[in-house]
Design an enzyme around this catalytic site. Structure first.
Site, PDB file in Angstrom:
ATOM      1  N   CYS A  87      17.894 -17.591  56.887  1.00  0.00           N
ATOM      2  CA  CYS A  87      19.202 -16.805  56.204  1.00  0.00           C
ATOM      3  C   CYS A  87      19.220 -15.588  56.269  1.00  0.00           C
ATOM      4  O   CYS A  87      20.253 -14.890  56.133  1.00  0.00           O
ATOM      5  CB  CYS A  87      19.593 -17.744  54.955  1.00  0.00           C
ATOM      6  SG  CYS A  87      19.915 -19.358  55.100  1.00  0.00           S
ATOM      7  N   HIS A 118      25.304 -12.965  51.849  1.00  0.00           N
ATOM      8  CA  HIS A 118      25.141 -14.170  52.438  1.00  0.00           C
ATOM      9  C   HIS A 118      25.734 -15.253  51.785  1.00  0.00           C
ATOM     10  O   HIS A 118      25.610 -15.323  50.603  1.00  0.00           O
ATOM     11  CB  HIS A 118      23.514 -14.581  52.652  1.00  0.00           C
ATOM     12  CG  HIS A 118      23.122 -16.007  52.964  1.00  0.00           C
ATOM     13  ND1 HIS A 118      23.493 -16.378  54.142  1.00  0.00           N
ATOM     14  CD2 HIS A 118      22.315 -16.815  52.244  1.00  0.00           C
ATOM     15  CE1 HIS A 118      23.218 -17.661  54.026  1.00  0.00           C
ATOM     16  NE2 HIS A 118      22.698 -17.932  53.195  1.00  0.00           N
ATOM     17  N   ASN A 137      27.297 -22.881  54.325  1.00  0.00           N
ATOM     18  CA  ASN A 137      26.091 -21.958  54.620  1.00  0.00           C
ATOM     19  C   ASN A 137      25.955 -21.987  56.126  1.00  0.00           C
ATOM     20  O   ASN A 137      25.243 -23.095  56.623  1.00  0.00           O
ATOM     21  CB  ASN A 137      24.990 -22.388  53.805  1.00  0.00           C
ATOM     22  CG  ASN A 137      23.814 -21.554  53.854  1.00  0.00           C
ATOM     23  OD1 ASN A 137      23.689 -20.618  54.756  1.00  0.00           O
ATOM     24  ND2 ASN A 137      22.967 -21.628  53.017  1.00  0.00           N
TER      25      ASN A 137
END
Ligand code: UT7
Length: 342
Positions: free
Chosen positions: A132, A269, A299
């Site tokens: 990520c 993020h 996500n």
């Protein structure tokens, strides 16, 4: 291929006061697969609810790639959108960096696949894998290549098909992730070295491999010979995220000679709205100054930041000269932040 003769070269005129080269964003774009899956869809097969997913994560829906749609397809479409937005030809690119943990194949890299598809035949190309945090790592690497004169124009992409590594029986993970891609084009332009410069002003990268067990995939080329499934101790990752994201954002701002009060936009993020809110609170910035897309994308790992930048730009929120801090954490653990002026 690029050589050192392009160092710091730019279409922009050099003025007498320019001292350094800055990696400036000249184009942005994204692509999301057509298939949109609402939270309610998961209640057919799992003991979960729209209410749980919404309140615990902020996610309402996500996009999933079609069966015959791969990470390189998403990446190529985002790249084409960014090239169109910049108004430049793919042949003028010196490098392509793709941040991904879900490449089409073990090799070649997604970067080289995109290079061929868009016809960027003068560009060198490779992938970066920091889960990520991948896009932050890729931007920091692109910045280093530009300021050191190893490239002038770089296409930086975050692209993922995390739906391919979901265990659909694990309600603690499969409701959280989505597929998508976003891209930026960076160009070396002369700067003064001051905080008013456009472009990347500072980077802060971190990793702590001792926390591997908190977020990992249980397969791979050299172990199981399979792609494996994502495994996460969500509440433990949550704890690290809240602590580390504000720290790294502050570190990046301090390195740039700035502070949180200078920030126009946090582009975090997009993993969980509660992490996003917690980080904004720690930086003492209101949610009005945060770009939030987690409700619509879920996500998307390395794709989440360029997707949020592209959506923020398309909505007219990000304006030239705005100071942006972008931060991410993910498997590894790996985390980092970047301060840049749009
Ligand atoms: O992008 C990479 C970094 N990743 C992240 O940043 C993710 C970080 N973590 C998170 O976003 C959150 O921890 C989650 C959204 C994953 C989970 O939220 P939480 O508030 O930390 O919940 P929890 O994991 O502590 O679980 C609470 C309860 C558990 O039940 P018990 O043990 O209290 O009975 C879970 O089994 O919620 C249960 N649960 C669910 N219930 C309904 C877990 N998943 C679900 C679900 N639906 N989908």
């Amino acid at each position: 291929m690029t050589d050192s003769t392009v160092a710091g070269a730019s279409d922009a005129p050099r003025d007498a006061t320019s001292k350094i080269t800055r990696a400036v964003v000249i184009g942005v774009g994204h692509y999301l697969p057509e298939n949109v899956v609402e939270n309610d869809a998961f209640t057919k097969t799992l003991d979960t609810s729209d209410e749980w997913i919404r309140t615990r994560s902020g996610i309402e829906r996500r996009h999933f790639a079609a069966k015959d749609e791969y990470t390189s397809d998403l990446a190529t479409k985002a790249a084409e959108a960014a090239l169109a937005n910049a108004g430049i030809d793919a042949e003028s690119l010196d490098a392509i960096i793709v941040a991904t943990s879900t490449p089409d194949f073990t090799f070649p890299s997604v970067g080289t696949m995109v290079q061929a598809r868009i016809g960027a035949l003068k560009a060198y190309a490779f992938d970066v894998q920091a889960v990520c945090a991948g896009f932050v790592y890729a931007l920091a690497n692109a910045n280093a290549l530009i300021v050191s004169g190893q490239a002038r124009r770089i296409l930086v992409i975050g692209a993922e098909t995390f739906s391919r590594i979901m265990d659909w029986t694990d309600r603690g993970t499969c409701v959280l992730f989505g597929d998508g891609a976003g891209a930026l084009i960076l160009e070396g332009q002369p700067g003064t070295g001051g905080t008013e410069d456009r472009g990347i002003l500072s980077t802060d990268l971190n990793a702590d491999g001792r926390h591997r067990e908190l977020l990992f995939v249980d397969g791979g080329v050299s172990t199981t010979g399979t792609a494996g499934y994502l495994r996460m101790q969500g509440n433990q990752v949550f704890r690290h995220a809240v602590e580390k994201l504000a720290q790294t954002a502050e570190a990046a701002l301090t390195k740039a000679g700035l502070s949180a009060s200078d920030v126009d936009w946090i582009v975090p993020h997009q993993a969980n709205i509660r992490i996003i809110q917690g980080t904004a609170r720690k930086l003492d910035l209101p949610m009005e100054r945060v770009i939030v897309t987690v409700q619509d994308h879920g996500n998307t790992s390395a794709a989440s930041i360029p997707l949020a930048l592209s959506v923020g730009a398309a909505e007219g929120k990000l304006k030239q000269g705005d100071l942006i801090v972008t931060e991410a954490i993910g498997g590894g653990l790996a985390w980092g932040a970047i301060a840049l002026r749009w």
